[in-house]
Design a protein around this motif. Sequence first.
Motif, PDB file in Angstrom:
ATOM      1  N   LEU A   1      -3.743  -2.548  -7.710  1.00 12.65           N
ATOM      2  CA  LEU A   1      -4.519  -3.927  -8.171  1.00 12.65           C
ATOM      3  C   LEU A   1      -3.846  -5.130  -7.622  1.00 12.65           C
ATOM      4  CD1 LEU A   1      -5.523  -2.810 -11.592  1.00 12.65           C
ATOM      5  CD2 LEU A   1      -7.196  -2.898  -9.541  1.00 12.65           C
ATOM      6  N   LEU A   2      -2.523  -5.030  -7.443  1.00  7.06           N
ATOM      7  CA  LEU A   2      -1.605  -6.234  -7.130  1.00  7.06           C
ATOM      8  C   LEU A   2      -1.561  -6.455  -5.694  1.00  7.06           C
ATOM      9  CD1 LEU A   2       1.221  -6.065  -9.704  1.00  7.06           C
ATOM     10  CD2 LEU A   2      -0.567  -7.832  -9.696  1.00  7.06           C
ATOM     11  N   ILE A   3      -2.183  -5.403  -4.856  1.00  9.41           N
ATOM     12  CA  ILE A   3      -2.158  -5.392  -3.442  1.00  9.41           C
ATOM     13  C   ILE A   3      -2.565  -6.843  -2.805  1.00  9.41           C
ATOM     14  CG2 ILE A   3      -2.987  -4.556  -1.207  1.00  9.41           C
ATOM     15  CD1 ILE A   3      -2.367  -1.719  -2.336  1.00  9.41           C
ATOM     16  N   PRO A   4      -3.748  -7.319  -3.331  1.00  8.82           N
ATOM     17  CA  PRO A   4      -4.008  -8.307  -2.561  1.00  8.82           C
ATOM     18  C   PRO A   4      -3.064  -9.657  -2.693  1.00  8.82           C
ATOM     19  CG  PRO A   4      -6.000  -7.463  -3.615  1.00  8.82           C
ATOM     20  CD  PRO A   4      -4.618  -6.701  -3.914  1.00  8.82           C
ATOM     21  N   PHE A   5      -2.520  -9.490  -3.971  1.00  2.10           N
ATOM     22  CA  PHE A   5      -1.658 -10.677  -4.398  1.00  2.10           C
ATOM     23  C   PHE A   5      -0.441 -10.801  -3.767  1.00  2.10           C
ATOM     24  CE2 PHE A   5       1.937 -11.978  -7.441  1.00  2.10           C
ATOM     25  CZ  PHE A   5       1.799 -13.512  -7.396  1.00  2.10           C
ATOM     26  N   LEU A   6       0.199  -9.476  -3.462  1.00  4.53           N
ATOM     27  CA  LEU A   6       1.426  -8.969  -2.853  1.00  4.53           C
ATOM     28  C   LEU A   6       1.315  -9.423  -1.263  1.00  4.53           C
ATOM     29  CD1 LEU A   6       2.523  -5.768  -4.814  1.00  4.53           C
ATOM     30  CD2 LEU A   6       3.765  -7.864  -4.737  1.00  4.53           C
ATOM     31  N   ARG A   7       0.052  -9.167  -0.810  1.00  4.65           N
ATOM     32  CA  ARG A   7       0.159  -9.364   0.358  1.00  4.65           C
ATOM     33  C   ARG A   7       0.023 -11.024   0.815  1.00  4.65           C
ATOM     34  NH1 ARG A   7      -4.794  -4.872   1.883  1.00  4.65           N
ATOM     35  NH2 ARG A   7      -3.306  -3.270   2.231  1.00  4.65           N
ATOM     36  N   ARG A   8      -0.499 -11.763  -0.079  1.00  2.00           N
ATOM     37  CA  ARG A   8      -0.340 -13.301   0.071  1.00  2.00           C
ATOM     38  C   ARG A   8       0.863 -13.818   0.114  1.00  2.00           C
ATOM     39  NH1 ARG A   8      -5.043 -13.079  -3.151  1.00  2.00           N
ATOM     40  NH2 ARG A   8      -3.956 -13.636  -4.921  1.00  2.00           N
ATOM     41  N   LEU A   9       1.732 -13.115  -1.117  1.00  2.00           N
ATOM     42  CA  LEU A   9       3.061 -13.302  -1.038  1.00  2.00           C
ATOM     43  C   LEU A   9       3.879 -13.243   0.131  1.00  2.00           C
ATOM     44  CD1 LEU A   9       4.105 -12.289  -4.610  1.00  2.00           C
ATOM     45  CD2 LEU A   9       3.353 -14.639  -4.081  1.00  2.00           C
ATOM     46  N   ILE A  10       3.624 -12.115   0.920  1.00  2.00           N
ATOM     47  CA  ILE A  10       4.318 -11.669   1.850  1.00  2.00           C
ATOM     48  C   ILE A  10       3.980 -12.221   3.214  1.00  2.00           C
ATOM     49  CG2 ILE A  10       5.036  -9.586   3.317  1.00  2.00           C
ATOM     50  CD1 ILE A  10       4.845  -7.838   0.727  1.00  2.00           C
ATOM     51  N   ASN A  11       2.861 -12.271   3.604  1.00  2.00           N
ATOM     52  CA  ASN A  11       2.173 -12.657   4.738  1.00  2.00           C
ATOM     53  C   ASN A  11       1.735 -14.130   4.900  1.00  2.00           C
ATOM     54  OD1 ASN A  11       2.537 -10.033   5.616  1.00  2.00           O
ATOM     55  ND2 ASN A  11       0.769  -9.432   4.721  1.00  2.00           N
TER      56      ASN A  11
ATOM     57  N   LEU B   1       0.702  -1.164  -0.110  1.00  2.00           N
ATOM     58  CA  LEU B   1      -0.226   0.059   0.045  1.00  2.00           C
ATOM     59  C   LEU B   1       0.693   1.218   0.074  1.00  2.00           C
ATOM     60  CD1 LEU B   1      -2.812   1.395   0.127  1.00  2.00           C
ATOM     61  CD2 LEU B   1      -2.662   0.993   2.588  1.00  2.00           C
ATOM     62  N   GLN B   2       1.976   1.226   0.642  1.00  2.00           N
ATOM     63  CA  GLN B   2       2.929   2.399   0.826  1.00  2.00           C
ATOM     64  C   GLN B   2       3.430   2.521  -0.502  1.00  2.00           C
ATOM     65  OE1 GLN B   2       4.568   0.683   4.289  1.00  2.00           O
ATOM     66  NE2 GLN B   2       4.710   2.563   5.276  1.00  2.00           N
ATOM     67  N   PHE B   3       4.006   1.480  -1.360  1.00  2.00           N
ATOM     68  CA  PHE B   3       4.581   1.733  -2.673  1.00  2.00           C
ATOM     69  C   PHE B   3       3.589   2.252  -3.446  1.00  2.00           C
ATOM     70  CE2 PHE B   3       8.790  -0.606  -2.883  1.00  2.00           C
ATOM     71  CZ  PHE B   3       9.143  -0.506  -1.611  1.00  2.00           C
ATOM     72  N   ALA B   4       2.320   1.910  -3.463  1.00  2.00           N
ATOM     73  CA  ALA B   4       1.236   2.157  -4.168  1.00  2.00           C
ATOM     74  C   ALA B   4       1.001   3.746  -4.308  1.00  2.00           C
ATOM     75  CB  ALA B   4       0.101   1.394  -4.491  1.00  2.00           C
ATOM     76  N   ALA B   5       0.948   3.959  -2.766  1.00  2.00           N
ATOM     77  CA  ALA B   5       0.632   5.868  -2.592  1.00  2.00           C
ATOM     78  C   ALA B   5       1.863   6.338  -3.126  1.00  2.00           C
ATOM     79  CB  ALA B   5       0.509   5.494  -1.192  1.00  2.00           C
TER      80      ALA B   5
ATOM     81  N   GLY C   1       4.041  12.319 -15.461  1.00  2.00           N
ATOM     82  CA  GLY C   1       3.039  12.057 -14.181  1.00  2.00           C
ATOM     83  C   GLY C   1       2.029  11.166 -14.449  1.00  2.00           C
ATOM     84  N   TRP C   2       1.432  11.135 -15.646  1.00  2.00           N
ATOM     85  CA  TRP C   2       0.434   9.944 -16.007  1.00  2.00           C
ATOM     86  C   TRP C   2       1.051   8.526 -16.043  1.00  2.00           C
ATOM     87  CZ3 TRP C   2      -4.174  11.154 -14.638  1.00  2.00           C
ATOM     88  CH2 TRP C   2      -4.610  12.214 -15.023  1.00  2.00           C
ATOM     89  N   GLY C   3       2.202   8.456 -16.321  1.00  2.00           N
ATOM     90  CA  GLY C   3       2.928   7.030 -16.434  1.00  2.00           C
ATOM     91  C   GLY C   3       3.200   6.482 -15.008  1.00  2.00           C
ATOM     92  N   SER C   4       3.495   7.458 -14.173  1.00  2.00           N
ATOM     93  CA  SER C   4       3.441   7.235 -12.703  1.00  2.00           C
ATOM     94  C   SER C   4       2.163   6.840 -11.880  1.00  2.00           C
ATOM     95  CB  SER C   4       4.203   8.246 -11.662  1.00  2.00           C
ATOM     96  OG  SER C   4       4.617   8.081 -10.507  1.00  2.00           O
ATOM     97  N   VAL C   5       1.071   7.667 -12.409  1.00  2.00           N
ATOM     98  CA  VAL C   5      -0.268   7.266 -11.880  1.00  2.00           C
ATOM     99  C   VAL C   5      -0.682   5.889 -12.256  1.00  2.00           C
ATOM    100  CG1 VAL C   5      -2.581   7.976 -11.788  1.00  2.00           C
ATOM    101  CG2 VAL C   5      -0.720   9.781 -11.326  1.00  2.00           C
ATOM    102  N   VAL C   6      -0.276   5.540 -13.547  1.00  2.00           N
ATOM    103  CA  VAL C   6      -0.780   4.384 -14.122  1.00  2.00           C
ATOM    104  C   VAL C   6      -0.155   3.173 -13.440  1.00  2.00           C
ATOM    105  CG1 VAL C   6      -0.894   2.885 -16.170  1.00  2.00           C
ATOM    106  CG2 VAL C   6      -1.657   5.365 -16.372  1.00  2.00           C
ATOM    107  N   THR C   7       1.378   3.479 -13.182  1.00  2.00           N
ATOM    108  CA  THR C   7       2.004   2.313 -12.568  1.00  2.00           C
ATOM    109  C   THR C   7       1.498   2.245 -11.120  1.00  2.00           C
ATOM    110  OG1 THR C   7       3.882   2.878 -13.893  1.00  2.00           O
ATOM    111  CG2 THR C   7       4.142   1.647 -11.845  1.00  2.00           C
ATOM    112  N   GLY C   8       1.034   3.185 -10.457  1.00  2.01           N
ATOM    113  CA  GLY C   8       0.449   3.252  -9.203  1.00  2.01           C
ATOM    114  C   GLY C   8      -0.989   2.464  -9.051  1.00  2.01           C
ATOM    115  N   VAL C   9      -1.703   2.471  -9.912  1.00  6.48           N
ATOM    116  CA  VAL C   9      -2.975   1.860 -10.191  1.00  6.48           C
ATOM    117  C   VAL C   9      -2.578   0.176 -10.351  1.00  6.48           C
ATOM    118  CG1 VAL C   9      -4.929   1.402 -11.672  1.00  6.48           C
ATOM    119  CG2 VAL C   9      -4.306   3.969 -10.933  1.00  6.48           C
ATOM    120  N   LEU C  10      -1.863   0.067 -11.227  1.00  6.35           N
ATOM    121  CA  LEU C  10      -1.529  -1.384 -11.381  1.00  6.35           C
ATOM    122  C   LEU C  10      -0.784  -2.060  -9.886  1.00  6.35           C
ATOM    123  CD1 LEU C  10       0.656  -1.278 -14.831  1.00  6.35           C
ATOM    124  CD2 LEU C  10      -1.700  -2.092 -14.347  1.00  6.35           C
TER     125      LEU C  10
END
Length: 504
Positions: free
Chosen positions: A475-485, A350-354, A463-472
């Motif tokens: 969307l991956l947060i649930p998957f990343l949380r499973r990998l980490i926790n 979440l911190q990385f996306a923000a 700017g828009w490139g960074s925002v799009v990467t943040g959106v991606l």
Amino acid sequence: MSPSQQSPSPAGTASGGSVALFFIQMFATLGFAVLYSTLVLYATKRLGFSEDKANAMMGVFGAFNYGLHMFGGYLGGRFLSNRNLFVLGMVLQVFGCYLIAEMGVPGLYWGLAMFLTGSGLNVTCLNMMLTQRFSPDDERRESAFLWNYAGMNLGFFLGFTVAGYYQLSGDYHSLFLFATIGNVLAIVISLLCWRILADISTPLKLASGRPFFLRMAAGLAVLVLLVPVIRILLTHTELTNSSVIVLGLVVLAWLSMLTLRHPHRGEKKRMAAYLILALGSLVFWSLYQLAPMGLMLFSEHNINLNVWGIQVAPQWIQNINTLVIVVGGPLMAWLFNRMRQRGSKIDIPLQFAASLFCMGLGMLVLPIGISLAGADGLVAFKWIALSYLLQSIGELLISPIGYAMIGKLAPSRYQGVMMGCWMMVTGVASVLASYISGMMPQNIGSTPVATNPGFSSVFSQLGWGSVVTGVLLLLLIPFLRRLINEAQPVAAADDDAALAEQRA
């Protein structure tokens, strides 16, 4: 006892080491802040370099400063010890700044080579000395890194402030001599705190007698040989920058293979999360590294630097960043602890996306400011200030968290290398930033009115490139949380494979 089995130091030693490293980090950063904020301006305004050549040199500067961090983790942990390598690196930085101050163009490349060898290798040493003072699950780790990051930015504040003062008078000679002071102070504090900075868990701890001294001799030889190699590479910036990109791809492939072949399922999943987050951070750092390159030249030529009757030096703008970090680092550590105590899910993905959203907004406010520029084309200072404010909040969300993340995601045997690889991401980003800066309009011989449309287009795309990467990443947060926790049981076959690998 293997390095992975050794315990961290007691709480008292961890606390004392953290305090010492806070001040060491602050003074060690001062000299780097001077070169980081001044090199492009010095090269274009005093040495007569073109903007493209100065940006390319700054790209190499950033690439080696951050790229060597990966090698620093290996060299410090296995050959010289982290505290030895740190002090030797500081000594090289002192001599490097002296050569730049005293010898001008002839001393520039040798001075930069010595400085980069020192700064590139010793940053990992600082982070490894700090991370070893906490167990992987110690909740104090994140706070310690946030405080340490605040100390680093105090050094940046002092360096940027003094650099701006000398920039206004054009006294680069005195400025580069001043840069040596912080390095000397960092050496003195390290020597005074020598015992509490000792390595706790590194492969070198297992060596003794003749093998120990052979490792030390080999480490010193590598340190000496790096200086002329970097000196040569600095004069061939185009080839060097391309090589850094290729090296980054090779390291990514190597880490991917290492992850796929790793025997423990839980550790493999966390290593996979590390790789995904590293790719996301590459976007952030590629835009962040514009500060000493294209963004610095944009500020120098297209921003109205007369604020309330005071002439603002370009380096002082970057102190917006340092103030946010110094004040915001401890506040963020406190805020995150409070929110987690109340049940909020504040974690690494979440911190990385923000952080990517903040960086994107930091870029997107600049075209707005350009559209409101006066008849002379100069953009109001508040827009660059707002941009740096947003970028700095993003930095707080990704940089110290990224360092602390290594202790959580990296297996103990790979922590030094993975810490270095994490920092190498910023080195590759520095080269990418030099390419992006090359896409921006040339300021020399032009006017703000003529260059503003080109800057606006580039900043909008970034700017828009960074925002799009943040959106991606969001969307991956649930998957990343499973990998980490997610706790995965390790099969007996996996245990056997891991044991066989350790014995090999």
